[in-house]
Write a protein that holds these residues in place. Structure first.
Motif, PDB file in Angstrom:
ATOM      1  N   LEU A 173       0.817  -1.204   0.000  1.00  0.00           N
ATOM      2  CA  LEU A 173       0.000   0.000   0.000  1.00  0.00           C
ATOM      3  C   LEU A 173       0.855   1.260   0.000  1.00  0.00           C
ATOM      4  CD1 LEU A 173      -2.899   1.161   0.241  1.00  0.00           C
ATOM      5  CD2 LEU A 173      -2.596   1.117   2.720  1.00  0.00           C
ATOM      6  N   GLN A 174       1.958   1.222   0.738  1.00  0.00           N
ATOM      7  CA  GLN A 174       2.826   2.394   0.868  1.00  0.00           C
ATOM      8  C   GLN A 174       3.950   2.436  -0.169  1.00  0.00           C
ATOM      9  OE1 GLN A 174       2.440   4.922   3.069  1.00  0.00           O
ATOM     10  NE2 GLN A 174       0.563   3.981   3.868  1.00  0.00           N
ATOM     11  N   HIS A 175       4.035   1.403  -0.986  1.00  0.00           N
ATOM     12  CA  HIS A 175       5.126   1.296  -1.976  1.00  0.00           C
ATOM     13  C   HIS A 175       6.481   1.408  -1.285  1.00  0.00           C
ATOM     14  CE1 HIS A 175       2.017   1.651  -5.038  1.00  0.00           C
ATOM     15  NE2 HIS A 175       1.599   2.763  -4.451  1.00  0.00           N
ATOM     16  N   ALA A 176       6.606   0.722  -0.151  1.00  0.00           N
ATOM     17  CA  ALA A 176       7.838   0.804   0.641  1.00  0.00           C
ATOM     18  C   ALA A 176       8.828  -0.279   0.215  1.00  0.00           C
ATOM     19  CB  ALA A 176       7.517   0.639   2.125  1.00  0.00           C
ATOM     20  N   ASP A 177      10.105  -0.010   0.464  1.00  0.00           N
ATOM     21  CA  ASP A 177      11.169  -0.957   0.137  1.00  0.00           C
ATOM     22  C   ASP A 177      11.551  -1.822   1.331  1.00  0.00           C
ATOM     23  OD1 ASP A 177      11.952   1.808  -1.555  1.00  0.00           O
ATOM     24  OD2 ASP A 177      11.994  -0.071  -2.696  1.00  0.00           O
ATOM     25  N   PHE A 178      11.368  -1.273   2.522  1.00  0.00           N
ATOM     26  CA  PHE A 178      11.687  -1.994   3.743  1.00  0.00           C
ATOM     27  C   PHE A 178      10.508  -1.866   4.710  1.00  0.00           C
ATOM     28  CE2 PHE A 178      15.880  -1.960   2.124  1.00  0.00           C
ATOM     29  CZ  PHE A 178      16.223  -0.659   1.761  1.00  0.00           C
ATOM     30  N   GLY A 179      10.452  -2.801   5.622  1.00  0.00           N
ATOM     31  CA  GLY A 179       9.405  -2.688   6.619  1.00  0.00           C
ATOM     32  C   GLY A 179       9.628  -3.647   7.782  1.00  0.00           C
ATOM     33  N   ASN A 180       9.079  -3.302   8.951  1.00  0.00           N
ATOM     34  CA  ASN A 180       9.139  -4.215  10.092  1.00  0.00           C
ATOM     35  C   ASN A 180       7.989  -3.906  11.051  1.00  0.00           C
ATOM     36  OD1 ASN A 180      10.100  -2.526  12.528  1.00  0.00           O
ATOM     37  ND2 ASN A 180      11.574  -1.962  10.920  1.00  0.00           N
ATOM     38  N   ILE A 181       7.699  -4.864  11.870  1.00  0.00           N
ATOM     39  CA  ILE A 181       6.677  -4.705  12.912  1.00  0.00           C
ATOM     40  C   ILE A 181       7.312  -5.040  14.252  1.00  0.00           C
ATOM     41  CG2 ILE A 181       4.489  -5.566  13.866  1.00  0.00           C
ATOM     42  CD1 ILE A 181       3.532  -6.104  11.059  1.00  0.00           C
ATOM     43  N   GLN A 182       7.128  -4.153  15.208  1.00  0.00           N
ATOM     44  CA  GLN A 182       7.613  -4.387  16.562  1.00  0.00           C
ATOM     45  C   GLN A 182       6.420  -4.483  17.522  1.00  0.00           C
ATOM     46  OE1 GLN A 182      10.420  -1.048  16.750  1.00  0.00           O
ATOM     47  NE2 GLN A 182      12.036  -2.577  17.028  1.00  0.00           N
ATOM     48  N   LEU A 183       6.545  -5.367  18.489  1.00  0.00           N
ATOM     49  CA  LEU A 183       5.476  -5.568  19.472  1.00  0.00           C
ATOM     50  C   LEU A 183       5.909  -5.022  20.821  1.00  0.00           C
ATOM     51  CD1 LEU A 183       4.374  -9.212  18.622  1.00  0.00           C
ATOM     52  CD2 LEU A 183       3.392  -7.058  17.817  1.00  0.00           C
ATOM     53  N   LEU A 184       4.948  -4.419  21.496  1.00  0.00           N
ATOM     54  CA  LEU A 184       5.221  -3.823  22.796  1.00  0.00           C
ATOM     55  C   LEU A 184       4.967  -4.831  23.916  1.00  0.00           C
ATOM     56  CD1 LEU A 184       5.729  -1.358  24.669  1.00  0.00           C
ATOM     57  CD2 LEU A 184       3.244  -0.964  24.563  1.00  0.00           C
ATOM     58  N   ASP A 185       5.963  -4.995  24.780  1.00  0.00           N
ATOM     59  CA  ASP A 185       5.772  -5.756  26.020  1.00  0.00           C
ATOM     60  C   ASP A 185       5.319  -4.743  27.067  1.00  0.00           C
ATOM     61  OD1 ASP A 185       7.620  -8.338  27.709  1.00  0.00           O
ATOM     62  OD2 ASP A 185       6.141  -6.983  28.552  1.00  0.00           O
ATOM     63  N   THR A 186       4.058  -4.854  27.476  1.00  0.00           N
ATOM     64  CA  THR A 186       3.495  -3.828  28.359  1.00  0.00           C
ATOM     65  C   THR A 186       4.119  -3.819  29.742  1.00  0.00           C
ATOM     66  OG1 THR A 186       1.717  -5.364  28.934  1.00  0.00           O
ATOM     67  CG2 THR A 186       1.287  -3.794  27.165  1.00  0.00           C
ATOM     68  N   GLU A 187       4.723  -4.938  30.153  1.00  0.00           N
ATOM     69  CA  GLU A 187       5.354  -4.964  31.471  1.00  0.00           C
ATOM     70  C   GLU A 187       6.716  -4.284  31.467  1.00  0.00           C
ATOM     71  OE1 GLU A 187       5.443  -8.903  33.001  1.00  0.00           O
ATOM     72  OE2 GLU A 187       3.284  -8.951  33.398  1.00  0.00           O
ATOM     73  N   SER A 188       7.522  -4.552  30.421  1.00  0.00           N
ATOM     74  CA  SER A 188       8.864  -3.955  30.372  1.00  0.00           C
ATOM     75  C   SER A 188       8.903  -2.643  29.596  1.00  0.00           C
ATOM     76  CB  SER A 188       9.843  -4.937  29.718  1.00  0.00           C
ATOM     77  OG  SER A 188       9.507  -5.133  28.350  1.00  0.00           O
ATOM     78  N   ALA A 189       7.843  -2.364  28.818  1.00  0.00           N
ATOM     79  CA  ALA A 189       7.752  -1.164  27.975  1.00  0.00           C
ATOM     80  C   ALA A 189       8.778  -1.177  26.858  1.00  0.00           C
ATOM     81  CB  ALA A 189       7.886   0.104  28.808  1.00  0.00           C
ATOM     82  N   TRP A 190       9.270  -2.351  26.501  1.00  0.00           N
ATOM     83  CA  TRP A 190      10.206  -2.472  25.379  1.00  0.00           C
ATOM     84  C   TRP A 190       9.446  -2.869  24.122  1.00  0.00           C
ATOM     85  CZ3 TRP A 190      15.488  -1.673  24.989  1.00  0.00           C
ATOM     86  CH2 TRP A 190      16.149  -1.394  26.190  1.00  0.00           C
TER      87      TRP A 190
END
Length: 326
Positions: free
Chosen positions: A213-230
């Protein structure tokens, strides 16, 4: 006898049903050739008594005025009366009080065209014992001509056992329905868990769709650990090892586009990392990875497991090799 009360009767077919009474003995009740005498009346009553006692169910005989003429021993046992207490009494003595008027109307209609048939077809029928117990009944009616006039034989089945069985079946059906619903809910939960167990695959599909959709060359998804806030890298496409090593985990105070999007709970666009002061610590990594424009979008979703494992917020980062990204 004993009268219709609202509601259709349940289907009573089943192994517990008793066979219909054999009333062939009725033919043996012959009119006498002479006028009735006390002796002849006694003989007639004896004949009727022999007849009803021969039937395999509780039975009574009624005259045209709905008075009790004869009763079988099994009927006396069922209702708790003696013969002397019932003979000559109106049959309504065996009918629940609130149904007596309706029963009398039923009897009057029946006597206009008496015939062998069930009583209260498609309706519940009840009787009343001497001690006040209300009995669900199945009653068959049959007219008999005698020297004294027409008599009506009423054969009576006690349905308490059948009703108890029906109640048990209804309860079992309700329990089965509840168990089936529970199994359905469990299946839904297991299905959701199965989907979550393939979370990486789902995230890859999401990432592919957003990159297209964004015509991007790179991409990633990060998930939040709500206890550590990382924020932890879950899936990625196109990034080189230096980038992955630096952004495998991102803290809540790193100032990265990830962290800024997460804190603002809205999309953050960095048109050019060389011009964005907050990105100064990461310019070398960006140059090595080959991108300059960044877009980070927080995505909120509910997790079926503990939020310590699958957090409600993820950051989707799309990177472009030049600064022309909007």
């Amino acid at each position: 006898m004993m009268f219709p009360m609202g509601g259709k009767a349940q289907n009573r077919a089943g192994p517990e049903d008793k066979p219909p009474p054999d009333i062939s003995l009725i033919e043996k009740v012959k009119p006498l050739d002479c006028a009735g005498t006390d002796s002849q009346d006694k003989i007639l009553r004896q004949q009727i008594q022999l007849l009803i006692n021969a039937l395999p169910v509780a039975t009574l005989a009624l005259d045209a005025a709905a008075r009790i003429h004869s009763v079988s021993a099994s009927l006396l046992s069922l209702f708790g009366y003696s013969a002397d207490e019932l003979i000559g009494q109106p049959v309504t003595v065996l009918v629940p009080l609130e149904l007596r008027q309706r029963h009398q109307a039923f009897h009057d209609r029946y006597m206009t065209a008496p015939a062998g048939r069930p009583m209260g077809a498609n309706q519940d029928v009840f009787g009343l014992t001497k001690d006040g117990t209300r009995l669900p009944l199945d009653i068959g009616l049959c007219p008999v001509e005698t020297v004294e006039g027409a008599l009506i034989l009423a054969t009576i089945h006690d349905l308490r056992g059948i009703k108890q069985t029906e109640a048990q079946l209804d309860r079992l059906r309700a329990e089965l329905q509840a168990e089936l619903e529970g199994m359905r809910q469990l299946h839904m939960l297991v299905t959701k868990l199965a989907e979550i167990s393939e979370l990486d695959k789902v995230l890859e599909e999401v990432l592919d769709a957003v990159m297209a959709l964004q015509h991007a060359d790179f991409g990633n998804i990060q998930l939040l650990d709500t206890e550590s806030a990382w924020l932890t890298l879950a899936v990625q496409k196109g990034f080189r090892p230096p980038f992955l090593a630096r952004f495998e985990r991102v803290g809540s105070a790193d100032g990265t586009p990830y962290e800024r999007a997460l804190r603002a709970k809205t999309r953050v666009v960095v048109p050019d990392v060389l011009l964005d002061e907050a990105c100064a610590p990461y310019r070398a990594v960006a140059a090595a990875a080959g991108f300059r424009a960044v877009q980070s979008t927080p995505s909120c979703c509910e997790a079926a497991l503990s939020k310590a494992w699958f957090p409600p917020i993820s950051a989707i980062r799309m990177s472009h090799p030049n600064a022309s990204c909007a």
